[in-house]
Motif scaffolding. Structure first.
Motif, short mmCIF file in Angstrom:
data_model
loop_
_atom_site.label_atom_id
_atom_site.label_comp_id
_atom_site.label_asym_id
_atom_site.label_seq_id
_atom_site.Cartn_x
_atom_site.Cartn_y
_atom_site.Cartn_z
N SER A 142 48.49 42.25 50.66
CA SER A 142 47.45 42.94 49.90
C SER A 142 46.47 41.94 49.31
N GLN A 143 45.23 42.37 49.13
CA GLN A 143 44.28 41.58 48.36
C GLN A 143 44.21 42.10 46.93
N HIS A 144 44.93 43.20 46.67
CA HIS A 144 44.97 43.78 45.33
C HIS A 144 46.22 43.29 44.58
N PRO A 145 46.13 43.15 43.29
CA PRO A 145 47.28 42.66 42.50
C PRO A 145 48.39 43.71 42.42
N GLU A 193 50.19 38.28 48.26
CA GLU A 193 48.89 38.65 47.69
C GLU A 193 47.88 37.58 48.08
N LEU A 194 46.89 37.98 48.83
CA LEU A 194 45.90 37.03 49.34
C LEU A 194 44.72 36.91 48.38
N PRO A 195 44.07 35.75 48.34
CA PRO A 195 43.00 35.51 47.37
C PRO A 195 41.64 36.04 47.80
N ALA A 244 48.31 46.85 46.80
CA ALA A 244 49.53 46.77 46.00
C ALA A 244 49.33 47.33 44.59
N ASN A 245 48.09 47.62 44.22
CA ASN A 245 47.82 48.21 42.91
C ASN A 245 48.08 49.71 42.89
N SER A 246 48.30 50.32 44.06
CA SER A 246 48.54 51.77 44.14
C SER A 246 50.03 52.08 44.10
N ILE A 247 50.41 53.05 43.28
CA ILE A 247 51.81 53.46 43.21
C ILE A 247 52.26 54.04 44.55
#
Length: 372
Positions: free
Chosen positions: A32-35, A48-50, A9-12
């Motif tokens: 996603s595991q990404h913020p 968003e998973l930890p 999720a950090n990627s545009i």
């Protein structure tokens, strides 16, 4: 159709796929595991998973299975053959499409036998493999024989954000007293910003000999942040051109069109590039490009029509290409218009979304036929 995306999720690019598919009428869920670092359509269900890092792709499997039971997707689309591709394989849901991105194919498998085995295992488990470029598809075929052809699903460009109609001054440049060469890219070794700086220095030397009146007009604009910033500034000092270079720093993606609009010529001398969406953004902005002949870049440029293609690591050729455009500014306008037309014809985001939806639908239909 209800589609579950497993992606960063950090990627545009992830956000563009999610928003684009949602706007096209699909029900989209993103895990996603990404913020989350970009604006996501509020209609998209986001988890968003930890579980973080390399191990997280394994430990998040149980949580993903629970979410799948909850939302009951028609299909999964995992992005990146190494990380999220591993999660998708271990989850065991079908049908699923595995989209390869770049380093997961070009670099990750070369780290060790285990890395290569993991990627091959993930690729073979997918019902369909998709690639953003033909060159990356060919690299994927080198790794493994697949039962189905790899689908080409190129990244697209937002027409509303990047479309521009440039107005040139009398001398053929955007500004009356300035000629701006530049790039918008992360400052990493792979993107060859050092090559750009070296070729810019060489360009200055060439112009002093051929068109000295243009030297004082020239400036280099480097937009982006990253690990190489201090090294690049030191290189500029070493070449005695730091006064001609503007390091803008990291910007938000929504500000990219404004930065492109300041450039007479966009230069991308990457050492490796799986696709090159920045080239399309520049083209739609009516900005001609100089690119290295690596990865997916030459697929996007028609040599001496929308830009100029040069050999990788060849600063002499890069300097000559920039020299050609600067000393013949009518080419800047011509190539820019051609580039815009090329992007509009082939790489608008709506077209990319339609191609991806077709891949998802075909994968679902083929899976149902196989089960019947």
């Amino acid at each position: 159709m209800k589609v579950l995306l497993l992606a960063g999720a950090n990627s545009i690019h992830t956000i563009k796929w999610a928003n684009g598919l949602q706007n096209a009428g699909l029900q989209v869920c993103l895990i996603s595991q990404h913020p989350l670092m970009h604006e996501l359509d509020k209609r998209v269900k986001y988890f968003e998973l930890p579980f973080k890092g390399s191990l997280g792709y394994f430990t998040m499997v149980s949580a993903v299975k629970k979410i799948i039971k909850q939302i009951e997707p028609d299909i999964i689309n995992a992005h990146y053959a190494s990380g999220y591709g591993t999660t998708a394989r271990l989850v065991g849901f079908h049908p699923y499409v595995l989209s390869v991105w770049g380093s997961d194919i070009f670099l990750f498998p070369k780290k060790s036998f285990i890395h290569k085995w993991l990627v091959k295992k993930n690729l073979s488990s997918a019902d369909t493999v998709a690639s953003t470029s033909q060159c990356m598809a060919e690299e994927t075929y080198k790794l493994i024989s697949l039962k189905n052809d790899i689908a080409i699903t190129p990244f697209g460009v937002d027409e509303n954000s990047f479309l521009s109609n440039r107005q040139y001054k009398k001398l053929g440049f955007l500004n009356k007293h300035k000629i701006v060469i530049g790039t918008v890219k992360s400052l990493k070794p792979v993107y060859g910003i050092d090559l750009l700086i070296k070729s810019f220095a060489l360009l200055l030397t060439k112009l002093k000999n051929t068109h000295p009146h243009l030297v004082d007009f020239l400036t280099l604009r480097i937009v982006g942040g990253g690990e190489e910033l201090e090294n690049l500034k030191a290189l500029a000092d070493q070449l005695n051109i730091s006064n001609l270079i503007k390091f803008v720093g990291q910007i938000n993606h929504r500000d990219v069109p404004n930065e492109l609009a300041k450039l007479d010529i966009y230069v991308a001398l990457s050492r490796s590039e799986s696709f090159g969406v920045a080239i399309l953004e520049a083209g739609l902005n009516q900005c001609p490009v100089v690119v290295s002949n690596v990865g997916g870049l030459p697929e996007l440029v028609i040599d001496h029509q929308t830009g100029i293609i040069v050999e990788s690591e060849n600063i002499e050729q890069a300097a000559d290409a920039m020299h050609e455009l600067i000393t013949q500014p009518e080419l800047i306008a011509e190539y820019g218009k051609n580039a815009q037309h090329h992007v509009l014809e082939n790489y608008i985001w709506q077209s990319s979304i339609a191609k991806m939806i077709n891949v998802l639908e075909s994968t679902i239909n083929d899976f149902k036929k196989d089960k019947a």
